[in-house]
Scaffold this motif. Structure first.
Motif: not given
Length: 969
Positions: A326, A351-352, A355, A599, A601, A627, A631, A634, A969
């Motif tokens: 990232l 993160s999801s 990712t 995207n 999280g 965060a 994101l 991404v 997620q």
């Protein structure tokens, strides 16, 4: 040495061992190193460099970590040490590790680096003390031999097992290591395979979780010992290592892992260009101790990179790999990677899943959700299904808008025939999702959306039924109604509703609010006049009744609201939102040339409750700010398998910051989910996250530039999410909406900042389900209430006992936690309501999902929704379900301004009471009476009590512990 074994075949070589001391083949000019345990490994000069660098850092301070001087000194002294041995043994040979370290000290002293040499001496002494403190006492079992992987046998080393168990239980209250060890030994036998020894430890511990939640951490630490052995052995770092020894191994593990994974083409070679010594030094081995068993097992089974089913990615290396992936485009990559690593590995934010799967790999598909519109053209329909396959391959969840596709009976101009409608194409899309799963790591998942005026709507409602023509059923696909406000008004007014084919009225697809209402009534007039023969007029309440009946019977289609999503969208100036995503939290524009991408999280809300019982705003701001940057990164790093997705994502740059652990935070605060306190807490926490997220995106815009389509957006007009409620109220009518508008923070500075700097991201917030990442971090998923206080969760990693630690701690404090209580909780499916030993205040606090009245869930969601620029995955739990209760609950969701709803988790009347038989402790009293949900006070409200289908008195919707629910997620 393997776990729990003793090997007498390796003798420790003397300090002055030479090439002739042990029988190891050495090529001319090569060196081998004898480690303290007698294992012989290839000479690795980077280990000397790391040790010397650490000595200089100890002397000069960690602020010198990135300086050229420190790096240069590390390399220079390594050259000097290596040159010494090459002079002495030009043909190569074998060295002992202590000899090498002695030579490092000597070289430092000769160079005048006395302080650094002193630091190195102290470091050696400290490591020697650690080894002494972590060394286990060898205790060989008299009758059990262990079968090794190579077929040989060795005596079971009980001392090693005892040491591993002691390390796993260290620092945890009310756990008994002897109990685990005794149970393990009872399950072993002579000739037991080595892998079963390790597994026996884990199994002996995991069965105790129901008695004491801390055993979940114990089990995770025992599993961690297995993971370490597998990974370190594969990478050639060590045959085995304790947790304490990992403090010294992790830096090497990062370097060796990245080199190995790069050679195997499993990670991007660009990761090797980072300063690996600096990143390795930043790894915090003790963060391995915070895992629960479910979380670590989930990571091991589904997230860690592997080769031929051998997992060689350790937990902290995993988090660092994601952080590096990232930070590839960051100006100071190492500092950013360390910042991102610390946020992820602390569990403050996660993160999801896409990712976590793909960051730093060769195909860095990091986005979670893709939204597409399917055109009414045969080649475009199959092109869209092809796009579905490509997007799903790399772990994307899909939301398809099928409304433009003409209905059954519509004319096909090219053949002069009649269309089979949208359903046969949905069948193909369904089977595609099954065939192309998400990278082989979890099931492919797609949701089909259809607007409620589509002529195929009634057949669409039945897609998930188990009866009827199977060629017109989609058993694996999720479905959702895209409901316009006008339909809901007609339901309230008990008026008629007309279904049309989109081939006759294509513009309805792109119209919202008052414009949709005006045009729709024109089409109704034309249909009444005979100008549109392909239509059907029914009672709106009848269609609504069928929607709710199918929702209860099959769990689908979900109910989502078109106008709330569009009229409150910051991006309504550049397009229309035609659907949500797989999990109903994403609300982004789609068109023929734009596949919307989001995207995701989530902030761990539990980690941001301060010790004095309140929200830690300083920590929350710091977490959210980092965060948002992660994101936003991404979007630029992401791998796009289709061009329409890249076009949309780079143009609008949407992200979706959400939250998880809401129920845990309520427990920390002492608030019951079904209370005014919880509703206010939902309001205040979402306001704070929204405040800091918007500020962070605006600050990013000041540094990186605003997104391309910012001009003309609601942001540009100074209209924030909470302000957009005015637009919705104006277009819908004030009598059809009731939302609390209060605020607790001063928004003026943020408004001024956005007006001056703009926004980096068109959309900033969305609350996703977080089923899997919440498992990893060990908190309740998303905004969900507690499912049960004691249950077994099944997912793709196996079955796991889940017990509510907050309940256990409260019962312990009152002297009520014992085996009888455990058995009562089992008997009553994790509910405390019918156990009369439990006080009333705890029954209220620990009410489970089906014991919380739906109005509390809806009200809390309404308070959050006012701060969100997207939506939230909102599951609704209804026990003792009836037609009237469903009717009132979903009307209230619309009336309270929600944009979407997700799964209906319904329990029929016969499932709400376990039994009137006596439990082991007491006779169970009647269930606690729950307040009735009041119907929203809208005019002409029709709250008809319709009947649900026979035999629908058990939960029919997707279960919480169904792996399919982990799709987003």
């Amino acid at each position: 040495m393997e776990l729990g074994t003793h090997s007498g075949t390796t003798a420790t070589a003397p300090h002055n061992a030479s090439q002739d001391d042990i029988s190891v083949d050495i090529q001319p000019g090569e060196f081998r190193v004898i480690k303290r345990n007698g294992v012989v490994v290839p000479f690795d000069r980077t280990k000397i460099t790391v040790a010397v660098t650490k000595a200089f850092l100890a002397n000069e301070g960690t602020q010198a970590a990135g300086s050229a001087r420190v790096r240069e000194m590390g390399e220079r002294f390594t050259d000097m040490v290596e040159a010494t041995y090459r002079r002495r043994m030009p043909s190569g040979g074998t060295l002992h590790i202590e000899d090498i370290q002695d030579q490092v000290e000597l070289v430092l002293m000769r160079a005048g680096e006395h302080k650094t040499a002193k630091g190195f001496v102290l470091y050696r002494a400290e490591r020697a003390e650690q080894r002494a403190s972590t060394a286990h006492v060898e205790e060989l079992h008299p009758s059990i031999n262990v079968k090794m992987n190579d077929g040989s046998t060795a005596p079971l080393d009980v001392g090693r097992l005892r040491f591993v168990v002691d390390e796993a239980t260290a620092g945890l209250d009310e756990v008994d290591g002897d109990r685990i060890l005794d149970a393990t030994l009872r399950n072993l036998y002579n000739g037991v395979p080595i892998k079963e020894v390790s597994t026996a430890l884990v199994m002996a511990s995991r069965v105790l979780v129901e008695e004491e939640p801390n055993y979940s951490q114990v089990t995770a630490r025992l599993l961690m010992d297995i993971i370490r052995a597998e990974a370190l052995s594969f990478m050639g770092i060590a045959d085995n290592a304790t947790h304490a020894e990992m403090r010294g191994h992790y830096a090497d593990a990062l370097r060796v892992y990245l080199n190995t994974a790069s050679e195997l083409e499993l990670v991007s070679p660009e990761l090797l260009t980072f300063d690996l010594a600096k990143l390795g030094a930043a790894i915090e081995a003790d963060r391995d101790l915070q895992f629960g068993y479910l979380g670590l097992q989930t990571l091991y089974d589904r997230y860690f990179i592997h080769s031929n089913e051998t997992r060689f990615e350790l937990p902290q290396v995993f988090f660092m790999r994601v952080a590096m992936g990232l930070s590839l485009d960051e100006e100071n990559r190492e500092d950013s990677a360390i910042e991102f690593y610390r946020l992820l590995s602390s569990f403050d934010y996660m993160s999801s899943t896409p990712t976590l799967f793909n960051a730093g790999t060769l195909r860095s598909q990091l986005s979670s959700c893709y939204l597409t519109t399917i055109p009414d053209d045969l080649s475009d329909i199959y092109g869209a299904i092809r796009d579905n396959a490509l997007l799903s391959k790399f772990a994307g969840g899909l939301g398809n808008d099928w409304t433009p596709v003409r209905s059954l009976g519509s004319r096909i101009k090219g053949t002069n025939g009649k269309s089979q409608g949208v359903v046969p194409f949905l069948k193909v899309a369904n089977d595609t999702a099954v065939a192309v799963n998400q990278g082989g790591k979890r099931k492919g998942a797609v949701c089909a959306y259809l607007e409620s005026w589509h002529l195929d709507m009634e057949e669409f409602l039945e897609l998930r039924k188990n009866t009827g023509d199977d060629r017109r059923r989609t058993h694996d696909m999720n479905t959702a109604n895209w409901v316009p406000d006008l339909f809901m008004k007609r339901v309230f007014q008990d008026a008629n509703w007309t279904l049309f084919s989109p081939s006759d009225c294509p513009d309805l697809h792109d119209l919202v609010g008052e414009a949709f209402e005006a045009r729709y009534t024109e089409y109704e007039a034309r249909a009444a006049a005979g100008d549109l023969p392909l239509h059907r007029t029914i009672k709106a309440a009848d269609l609504w009744r069928k929607m709710l009946s199918m929702l209860f019977e099959t769990g689908h289609p979900w109910i989502t609201f078109k106008d709330s999503c569009n009229l409150r969208s910051p991006q309504q100036h550049v397009g229309v939102i035609h659907s949500s995503n797989l999990c109903t939290e994403i609300t982004l524009n789609t068109s023929a040339d734009e596949i919307a991408v989001c995207n995701l999280g989530s902030v761990n809300l539990k980690a941001h409750v301060s010790r004095d019982g309140g929200l830690d705003h300083d920590k929350l701001k710091q977490t959210v700010t980092t965060a948002i940057r992660m994101l936003d990164n991404v979007i630029d790093i992401n791998y796009y398998s289709v061009p329409q997705a890249k076009n949309s994502n780079l143009k609008h740059r949407p992200i979706g910051l959400g939250l998880m652990g809401f129920q845990d935070a309520l427990y920390e605060m002492g608030y019951a989910y079904g209370s005014d306190d919880a509703v206010r807490f939902a309001d205040q926490t979402m306001e704070a996250i929204s405040y800091y997220a918007i500020e962070a995106s605006s600050d990013l815009a000041a540094r990186r530039g605003a997104y391309q389509t910012y001009k003309g957006s609601l942001w540009d007009q100074g209209i924030f999410p909470v302000d957009s409620l005015d637009i919705l109220e104006k277009q819908r009518g004030s009598e059809y909406i009731e939302v609390d508008r209060s605020a607790s923070m001063d928004w003026a500075p943020i408004r001024a900042k956005v007006a001056q700097q703009g926004m980096r991201n068109s959309n900033v917030m969305a609350i996703a389900p977080t089923a899997t990442i919440a498992n990893i971090t060990g908190v309740s998923q998303s905004i969900e209430p507690t499912y049960q206080n004691l249950y077994v969760k099944s997912n793709l990693s196996g079955e796991f006992t889940v017990v509510n630690p907050y309940l256990v701690n409260e019962l312990k404090a009152r002297g009520l936690w014992d085996n009888v209580m455990v058995n009562d909780l089992k008997y009553f499916d994790g509910s405390v309501q019918q156990i009369d030993r439990i006080p009333a205040d705890l029954k209220h606090l620990f009410a489970t999902a089906f014991e919380v009245e739906p109005r509390w869930i809806v009200d809390a969601a309404s308070r959050r929704q006012k701060w969100l620029d997207q939506a939230q995955s909102l599951n609704l739990y209804i026990s003792g379900v009836s037609g009237k209760k469903l009717d009132v609950t979903y009307r209230m969701a619309w009336f309270r301004g929600l944009k979407t709803t997700y799964y209906l988790r319904a329990m029929g009347a016969s499932g709400t009471e376990k039994s009137t038989l006596k439990s082991r402790a007491t006779e169970a009293p009647a269930p606690v009476a729950a307040p009735v949900v009041a119907a929203p006070p809208a005019p002409k409200a029709v709250a008809s009590d319709f009947e649900l289908g026979a035999g629908m008195d058990v939960p029919k919707a997707c279960s919480l512990d169904d792996p399919d629910c982990e799709a987003c997620q």
